[in-house]
Design a protein around this motif. Structure first.
Motif, mmCIF file in Angstrom:
data_model
loop_
_atom_site.group_PDB
_atom_site.id
_atom_site.type_symbol
_atom_site.label_atom_id
_atom_site.label_comp_id
_atom_site.label_asym_id
_atom_site.label_seq_id
_atom_site.Cartn_x
_atom_site.Cartn_y
_atom_site.Cartn_z
ATOM 1 N N ASP A 154 0.690 -1.133 0.080
ATOM 2 C CA ASP A 154 0.001 0.048 -0.026
ATOM 3 C C ASP A 154 0.743 1.340 0.054
ATOM 4 O OD1 ASP A 154 -2.313 1.088 -0.097
ATOM 5 O OD2 ASP A 154 -2.460 1.585 2.032
ATOM 6 N N GLY A 155 2.236 1.069 -0.210
ATOM 7 C CA GLY A 155 3.066 2.437 -0.185
ATOM 8 C C GLY A 155 3.557 2.572 0.964
ATOM 9 N N GLY A 156 4.740 3.520 0.987
ATOM 10 C CA GLY A 156 5.191 3.714 2.222
ATOM 11 C C GLY A 156 5.788 2.973 3.224
ATOM 12 N N ARG A 283 4.384 -0.381 -11.237
ATOM 13 C CA ARG A 283 4.265 0.473 -9.861
ATOM 14 C C ARG A 283 2.954 1.199 -9.782
ATOM 15 N NH1 ARG A 283 9.004 1.558 -7.042
ATOM 16 N NH2 ARG A 283 10.785 0.797 -7.959
ATOM 17 N N PHE A 284 2.065 0.837 -8.811
ATOM 18 C CA PHE A 284 0.811 1.308 -8.536
ATOM 19 C C PHE A 284 0.641 2.468 -7.825
ATOM 20 C CE2 PHE A 284 0.550 -3.235 -9.347
ATOM 21 C CZ PHE A 284 -0.430 -3.149 -10.269
ATOM 22 N N ASN A 285 -0.247 3.329 -7.952
ATOM 23 C CA ASN A 285 -0.576 4.623 -7.095
ATOM 24 C C ASN A 285 -1.695 4.089 -6.188
ATOM 25 O OD1 ASN A 285 -1.028 7.133 -6.166
ATOM 26 N ND2 ASN A 285 -2.128 7.898 -7.930
ATOM 27 N N PRO A 286 -1.205 3.972 -4.811
ATOM 28 C CA PRO A 286 -2.120 3.549 -4.019
ATOM 29 C C PRO A 286 -3.213 4.724 -3.459
ATOM 30 C CG PRO A 286 0.203 3.166 -3.183
ATOM 31 C CD PRO A 286 0.198 3.657 -4.478
ATOM 32 N N GLU A 287 -2.919 5.878 -3.849
ATOM 33 C CA GLU A 287 -3.940 7.059 -3.507
ATOM 34 C C GLU A 287 -5.056 6.743 -4.419
ATOM 35 O OE1 GLU A 287 -6.061 9.876 -1.693
ATOM 36 O OE2 GLU A 287 -3.880 8.690 -1.121
ATOM 37 N N PHE A 288 -4.814 6.535 -5.830
ATOM 38 C CA PHE A 288 -6.066 6.221 -6.727
ATOM 39 C C PHE A 288 -6.888 5.058 -6.241
ATOM 40 C CE2 PHE A 288 -7.454 3.313 -9.821
ATOM 41 C CZ PHE A 288 -8.113 3.969 -10.704
ATOM 42 N N PHE A 289 -6.486 4.087 -5.502
ATOM 43 C CA PHE A 289 -7.184 2.586 -5.110
ATOM 44 C C PHE A 289 -7.935 3.116 -3.920
ATOM 45 C CE2 PHE A 289 -4.037 0.876 -8.039
ATOM 46 C CZ PHE A 289 -4.722 0.150 -8.709
ATOM 47 N N ARG A 290 -7.206 3.954 -3.054
ATOM 48 C CA ARG A 290 -7.924 4.476 -1.802
ATOM 49 C C ARG A 290 -9.023 5.272 -2.088
ATOM 50 N NH1 ARG A 290 -2.475 6.405 -0.086
ATOM 51 N NH2 ARG A 290 -1.129 4.250 0.770
ATOM 52 N N GLN A 291 -9.018 6.243 -3.034
ATOM 53 C CA GLN A 291 -10.141 6.837 -3.323
ATOM 54 C C GLN A 291 -11.208 5.895 -3.836
ATOM 55 O OE1 GLN A 291 -10.840 9.928 -3.325
ATOM 56 N NE2 GLN A 291 -12.946 10.328 -4.578
ATOM 57 N N LEU A 292 -10.945 5.070 -4.674
ATOM 58 C CA LEU A 292 -11.671 4.036 -5.384
ATOM 59 C C LEU A 292 -12.448 3.083 -4.118
ATOM 60 C CD1 LEU A 292 -13.231 2.428 -7.766
ATOM 61 C CD2 LEU A 292 -11.084 0.868 -7.933
ATOM 62 N N GLU A 293 -11.709 2.750 -3.322
ATOM 63 C CA GLU A 293 -12.207 2.280 -1.903
ATOM 64 C C GLU A 293 -13.197 2.931 -1.128
ATOM 65 O OE1 GLU A 293 -8.033 -0.479 -1.741
ATOM 66 O OE2 GLU A 293 -8.464 1.302 -0.427
ATOM 67 N N LEU A 294 -12.820 4.233 -1.012
ATOM 68 C CA LEU A 294 -13.872 5.184 -0.349
ATOM 69 C C LEU A 294 -15.093 5.254 -1.111
ATOM 70 C CD1 LEU A 294 -14.176 7.512 1.498
ATOM 71 C CD2 LEU A 294 -13.491 9.125 -0.344
ATOM 72 N N ARG A 295 -15.253 5.145 -2.375
ATOM 73 C CA ARG A 295 -16.538 5.334 -2.998
ATOM 74 C C ARG A 295 -17.151 3.724 -2.881
ATOM 75 N NH1 ARG A 295 -16.808 10.496 -2.109
ATOM 76 N NH2 ARG A 295 -15.653 11.663 -3.419
ATOM 77 N N ILE A 296 -16.346 2.761 -2.989
ATOM 78 C CA ILE A 296 -17.151 1.484 -2.908
ATOM 79 C C ILE A 296 -17.728 1.127 -1.609
ATOM 80 C CG2 ILE A 296 -16.614 -1.029 -2.807
ATOM 81 C CD1 ILE A 296 -14.806 -0.377 -5.237
ATOM 82 N N GLY A 297 -16.971 1.663 -0.557
ATOM 83 C CA GLY A 297 -17.350 1.682 0.963
ATOM 84 C C GLY A 297 -18.713 2.444 1.248
ATOM 85 N N GLN A 298 -18.834 3.815 0.408
ATOM 86 C CA GLN A 298 -19.950 4.493 0.747
ATOM 87 C C GLN A 298 -21.410 3.781 -0.192
ATOM 88 O OE1 GLN A 298 -17.899 8.015 -1.190
ATOM 89 N NE2 GLN A 298 -17.881 9.030 0.930
ATOM 90 N N LEU A 299 -20.668 3.185 -1.225
ATOM 91 C CA LEU A 299 -22.074 2.536 -1.994
ATOM 92 C C LEU A 299 -22.603 1.219 -1.019
ATOM 93 C CD1 LEU A 299 -20.499 2.195 -5.484
ATOM 94 C CD2 LEU A 299 -22.157 3.776 -4.829
ATOM 95 N N ALA A 300 -21.325 0.601 -0.524
ATOM 96 C CA ALA A 300 -22.074 -0.349 0.454
ATOM 97 C C ALA A 300 -23.009 0.321 1.332
ATOM 98 C CB ALA A 300 -21.036 -1.174 1.065
#
Length: 591
Positions: A154-156, A283-300
């Motif tokens: 997840d980076g860092g 090399r992935f950009n974890p911030e992109f995936f965190r933003q996607l996860e935020l929205r998926i969680g809000q949909l849930a």
């Protein structure tokens, strides 16, 4: 010889650099569903179809200059070499095994997310150099196999494993990794009862339908907003507000951004880091995936399933053709991050047959990567444009269908059920709107009619809106606001479905001019669609009786007729379109 206005469009698009030039000028044309019809035309003729560009001599001259400077070579295919397996000596022997700091919750609800976080090494490229797995075991295994769950970087210097426990009680886990500090870590937690609103992931039920893991019936009432998570934050928030006030419990959405008509803006975040002017697909950009996860969680939280599209052809960034190694790395990383979210569905591709760099063998391989990295076994399908994928493939849980006829789509639902033996979800039946494309300018009435046609034939139809506005903020792509006439009426249909025995409709023998759906001997729905009879004669078998409801599917009314009916009887109707009759069979003596 250089590229010029007479070069065939397919030759220009086969050249990666030339394709990028053309996509920059006219992303709508080069990503058009009409591409198969346009590909053999001279690129000059195709670009001339755009009045704005063809009348701008300076821009045209610049475009031809850019194309003329490129060699006539095929750069479309990315290297297909596989990434080397993670090395066992990633960390030196001086690093103690299992020495990484570990944290996780000690109690998590059933079908919620247990997130295990580890502070580990950041040497080299941890996205490709480190393999991490946690093996979960329930205290009362009862012969059930261990459940391995892949982790991700997840980076860092942070590594994570996410697990969705599906059984209450005590669990333990042990990590395995080629990084010594991450290998052999142990943990334990308790899985408690789920919250009242958490019914677990959606599964196929009764062969042609769906239910949550706890048995609660689920009927997909879907919509499409392909690129809503790639818009400004204010638009994303308005999309969630609109969904909260809508009947929709599923949304189709792309992981990658979209480049197409009415969707040419550049997103703020991308899935990959850049290496100079190019993407580094390792090399992935974890911030992109965190933003996607935020929205998926809000949909849930809203009770909405996220039907995630992994690949699509409407792309000017190169994500649709990264090569097999990059595709597989991306899919495994995405699935490992998201498979613990209970409201996730996987769609391997939107309009798979437009991604011409990929073969059926590629799609089969990618589907295998999904299933190998998803211990929760979420629903999985693939979506067509012109020709259907083979939905009989064992990995496909349900058919995700786009219309292949301008007029007749939902009317095929019962035949498709018979052919594939799986749930039929018509995710794209066309869109309510007013744009110039035939797939995006049907009326609200026609949208609702298609929903009802699919429902009485035992399937599920999806919604979308393409009403043009000055901001070019069309729901089907960007989300924002729902303005059409169909959503409220679709919500009315959802309520009718909830009232059906078992919450589902199956096709029944119908009249030649009106399909029927329901449960034999219990309930029947007769739908008249665009026909508008002033009455209907109904025949019941001897000894049967029923109550009769006249349903106006557009005005959203249900009129219960007095008494019970039996034998041969006549039902008066208002000679309006979009009417239905519901017959509920009654027990006991006929009154």
């Amino acid at each position: 010889m250089t590229l010029n206005p007479d070069s065939p469009l397919h030759e220009v698009l086969a050249n990666r650099a030339a394709r990028a030039v053309v996509q920059n000028y006219l992303p709508g044309i080069v990503n058009s569903p009409m591409l198969p019809q346009l590909k053999d035309l001279p690129v000059g003729q195709v670009l001339g179809m755009n009045a704005t560009l063809s009348s701008n001599e300076n821009e045209l001259a610049k475009l031809w200059q850019l194309l003329g400077a490129l060699p006539r070579e095929d750069h479309r295919q990315m290297p297909q070499t596989r990434h080397a397996a993670p090395a066992n000596d990633y960390e030196p022997e001086s690093v103690a095994r299992g020495s990484a700091a570990l944290s996780h919750a000690v109690d998590v609800g059933c079908w919620d997310i247990l997130e295990v976080t580890m502070d580990g090494p950041a040497l080299g490229n941890p996205f490709t150099d480190v393999e991490l797995t946690a093996v979960f075991v329930h205290a009362d295994a009862d012969g059930r196999a261990e459940q391995p769950v892949g982790g991700f970087y997840d980076g860092g210097g942070t590594y994570k494993v996410r697990f969705m426990p599906d059984r209450q009680g005590e669990w333990t886990f042990t990590t395995r990794s080629n990084a010594r500090s991450l290998d052999g870590l142990k943990g334990a937690f308790r899985c408690s009862a789920p919250t009242p609103v958490n019914h677990g992931p959606v599964r196929v039920a009764d062969r042609f339908h769906f239910a949550h893991a706890d048995g609660t019936r689920y009927s997909p009432i879907g919509t499409t907003a392909y690129a809503w998570t790639h818009q400004p934050q204010s638009v994303q928030e308005r999309t969630l507000e609109a969904l909260a006030g809508s009947p929709f419990n599923k949304i189709r959405m792309c992981v990658f951004p979209k480049s197409y008509l009415f969707n040419t803006n550049e997103p703020d975040l991308f899935a990959f880091e850049r290496s100079g002017d190019d993407w580094d697909f390792t090399r992935f950009n974890p911030e992109f995936f965190r933003q996607l996860e935020l929205r998926i969680g809000q949909l849930a939280e809203l009770g909405i399933e996220a039907d995630l599209i992994l690949f699509h052809a409407y792309d000017r960034w190169g994500f649709s053709d990264m090569g097999a190694a990059a595709d597989d790395l991306f899919v495994s990383y995405l699935v490992r991050r998201l498979s613990a979210y209970r409201n996730v569905w996987w769609s391997v591709a939107n309009e798979y047959d437009l991604l011409r760099a990929k073969s059926v063998e590629d799609w089969e391989r990618i589907a295998g990567v999904v299933t190998a990295n998803d211990p929760s076994g979420h629903l999985l399908s693939i979506h067509n444009c012109f020709g259907f994928y083979d939905y009989n493939r064992p990995w496909i849980t349900h058919a995700s269908v786009q219309r292949i006829d301008v007029y007749r789509t939902a009317e095929n639902t019962d035949a498709w059920r018979e052919a594939w033996g799986k749930p039929v979800v018509i995710d794209e039946c066309a869109y309510e709107g007013d744009i110039d494309q035939g797939w995006g300018n049907i009326t609200g009435e026609e949208m609702v009619r298609r929903f009802w046609e699919g429902a009485v034939r035992g399937g599920y139809v999806g919604h979308g809106e393409t009403y043009l506005n000055e901001a070019e903020e069309l729901w089907w792509s960007k989300g924002g606001s729902l303005v059409g006439d169909s959503p409220a009426r679709i919500g009315f249909l959802a309520e009718i479905l909830r009232q059906a025995p078992g919450g589902v409709l199956d096709p029944l023998p119908g009249d030649w001019d009106a399909p029927r759906g329901g449960v034999p001997g219990v309930q029947e729905l007769i739908y008249f669609g665009f026909n508008r009879p002033s009455y209907r004669t109904i025949f019941l078998p001897p000894g049967k009786a029923c109550t009769v409801d006249v349903i106006d599917t557009w005005n959203m009314t249900v009129e219960r007729l007095d008494g019970q009916r039996s034998g041969i009887f006549r039902v008066e109707l208002p000679a309006r379109q979009y009417m239905a009759i519901r017959l509920d069979m009654v027990d006991g003596p006929i009154s």
